[in-house]
Scaffold this motif. Structure first.
Motif, short mmCIF file in Angstrom:
data_model
loop_
_atom_site.label_atom_id
_atom_site.label_comp_id
_atom_site.label_asym_id
_atom_site.label_seq_id
_atom_site.Cartn_x
_atom_site.Cartn_y
_atom_site.Cartn_z
N GLY A 173 50.34 50.82 42.11
CA GLY A 173 50.86 49.89 41.82
C GLY A 173 50.12 48.86 40.70
O GLY A 173 50.30 47.86 40.46
N GLY A 174 48.97 49.61 40.06
CA GLY A 174 48.12 48.69 39.30
C GLY A 174 46.84 48.20 39.97
O GLY A 174 45.96 47.25 39.35
N ALA A 175 46.89 48.25 41.20
CA ALA A 175 45.64 47.86 41.98
C ALA A 175 44.36 48.79 41.70
O ALA A 175 44.68 49.93 41.35
CB ALA A 175 45.92 47.66 43.33
N PRO A 176 43.08 48.26 41.88
CA PRO A 176 42.66 47.16 42.18
C PRO A 176 42.90 45.81 41.31
O PRO A 176 43.04 44.81 41.58
CB PRO A 176 41.24 47.27 42.42
CG PRO A 176 41.13 48.71 42.45
CD PRO A 176 42.10 49.42 41.91
N GLY A 177 43.17 46.37 39.88
CA GLY A 177 43.15 45.31 38.87
C GLY A 177 42.51 44.35 38.97
O GLY A 177 41.13 44.28 38.94
N VAL A 178 42.94 42.90 38.99
CA VAL A 178 42.03 41.69 39.16
C VAL A 178 41.04 41.69 40.12
O VAL A 178 40.11 40.90 40.24
CB VAL A 178 42.74 40.23 38.92
CG1 VAL A 178 43.68 40.26 37.56
CG2 VAL A 178 43.75 40.11 39.87
N PHE A 179 41.23 42.46 41.13
CA PHE A 179 40.41 42.52 42.57
C PHE A 179 39.53 43.44 42.35
O PHE A 179 38.89 43.73 43.48
CB PHE A 179 41.46 42.54 43.72
CG PHE A 179 42.42 41.56 43.83
CD1 PHE A 179 41.99 40.10 43.85
CD2 PHE A 179 43.82 41.75 43.66
CE1 PHE A 179 42.98 39.35 44.06
CE2 PHE A 179 44.61 41.05 43.54
CZ PHE A 179 44.43 39.27 43.88
N SER A 180 39.07 44.14 41.30
CA SER A 180 38.32 45.46 41.13
C SER A 180 37.04 45.07 41.86
O SER A 180 36.32 45.77 42.29
CB SER A 180 38.33 45.86 39.60
OG SER A 180 39.56 46.39 39.10
N GLY A 223 35.34 44.01 49.66
CA GLY A 223 35.10 42.51 50.07
C GLY A 223 34.48 41.72 49.33
O GLY A 223 34.16 42.08 48.16
N HIS A 224 34.15 40.45 49.49
CA HIS A 224 33.73 39.40 48.57
C HIS A 224 32.17 39.73 48.36
O HIS A 224 31.50 38.97 47.58
CB HIS A 224 33.70 38.19 49.16
CG HIS A 224 35.22 37.62 48.94
ND1 HIS A 224 35.57 37.12 47.71
CD2 HIS A 224 36.10 37.57 49.81
CE1 HIS A 224 36.73 36.63 47.97
NE2 HIS A 224 37.38 37.03 48.88
N ASN A 275 33.05 49.54 46.67
CA ASN A 275 34.30 49.32 45.91
C ASN A 275 34.73 50.79 45.57
O ASN A 275 35.78 51.33 45.95
CB ASN A 275 34.20 48.68 44.92
CG ASN A 275 34.07 47.19 45.04
OD1 ASN A 275 34.60 46.60 46.04
ND2 ASN A 275 33.43 46.49 44.20
N LEU A 276 34.04 51.42 44.90
CA LEU A 276 34.12 53.12 44.46
C LEU A 276 34.41 53.85 45.73
O LEU A 276 35.48 54.53 45.59
CB LEU A 276 32.87 53.46 43.78
CG LEU A 276 32.91 54.51 42.76
CD1 LEU A 276 32.01 54.80 41.80
CD2 LEU A 276 32.75 56.09 43.87
N THR A 277 33.75 53.73 46.82
CA THR A 277 33.80 54.65 48.08
C THR A 277 35.10 54.31 48.48
O THR A 277 36.10 55.18 49.16
CB THR A 277 32.74 54.21 48.97
OG1 THR A 277 31.56 54.70 48.46
CG2 THR A 277 33.21 55.22 50.32
#
Length: 200
Positions: free
Chosen positions: A77-84, A89-90, A97-99
Motif C-alpha cells: 500500500g505504498g509503505a514503507p514510504g515516509v517511514f523508510s 525502528g528508530h 530496514n532492508l532485512t
C-alpha cells in the motif's frame, strides 16, 4: 562559489547531491547541514522536505535544499514510504530496514514485487516566504528476492529499476555511482529543480 546547504547529516546524500548538482550548476557547492535536526512529523514526503529545508535555511542563512525520500512498495500500500528510514525502528539501521522488508515480502511472487523510489526535494530561500518550492522524482522498478551489490546505500541493494535488458538486470547496489546519479529518483527530481536554482 555559491554555497547551498543540504538539510542532512548523511554524507552519502551530500556526495550524491553534489554530483547531481555539478552536472548543471558547477558554481554551486553543496554543504552539509550542521544544525539540530527538526522533528519530521509530516505525513508526506513534501511536508517533511519542507520542514527540513526551512530549518536549515533559518539556521544557516543559506538557500537550503532538503530531500525526503523513500521506497514505496505497491503490495504494501505504498509503505514503507515516509517511514523508510525507520522501518525497523528508530535506530535508523539501514541493514535492519532492508532485512525486514525482504522478510515481509518473502512469500510475494516476482510480478507483485513492484515498487518505486520517490524523492521529493524542497528549496527554501531564507527571508523570502514566497521562495519555497517542491519537486518530485519517481523511479519505478521492483524488489529483488535477495540483496546484491555493495554500492549505493539504504534499499539500493534490493531495488531493480525498470528499463533494463531482462538478461542483464541489476540492483542499484550493482550500479556505478555515475549510472545511479544519471537515473535515480533524486536526479529526476533535481531536473525539475534546475530552473529554480537558476534564479539563485
Amino acid at each position: 562559489m555559491r554555497k547551498i546547504v543540504l538539510a542532512t547529516h548523511n554524507p552519502h546524500k551530500v556526495e550524491e547531491f553534489q554530483a547531481i548538482v555539478a552536472e548543471t550548476r558547477p558554481d554551486l557547492q553543496v554543504v552539509a547541514y550542521d544544525g539540530p535536526e527538526p522533528v519530521e512529523d509530516g505525513v508526506t514526503f513534501a511536508e517533511n522536505a519542507l520542514i527540513k529545508a526551512r530549518a536549515a535555511a533559518a539556521h544557516t542563512g543559506l538557500p537550503a535544499l532538503a530531500d525526503d525520500s523513500g521506497i514505496c512498495v505497491d503490495v504494501l500500500g505504498g509503505a514503507p514510504g515516509v517511514f523508510s528510514a525507520y522501518w525497523a525502528g528508530h535506530a535508523k539501521d539501514a541493514a535492519a530496514n532492508l532485512t525486514l522488508l525482504l522478510d515481509q515480502l518473502s512469500d510475494v511472487r516476482d510480478p507483485h514485487r513492484t515498487a518505486q523510489f520517490v524523492s521529493t526535494i524542497a528549496l527554501v530561500v531564507p527571508g523570502d516566504a514566497s521562495r519555497e518550492s517542491v519537486v518530485e522524482g519517481v523511479w519505478p522498478g521492483r524488489l529483488a528476492a535477495a540483496a546484491s551489490g555493495g554500492g549505493g546505500f539504504g534499499y539500493d541493494p534490493i531495488f531493480v529499476p525498470d528499463g533494463q535488458e531482462p538478461d542483464a538486470e541489476r540492483t542499484v547496489g550493482e550500479w556505478t555511482a555515475h549510472e545511479k546519479n544519471a537515473a535515480s529518483h533524486r536526479s529526476r527530481a533535481f531536473r525539475s529543480l534546475v530552473p529554480l536554482l537558476e534564479t539563485l
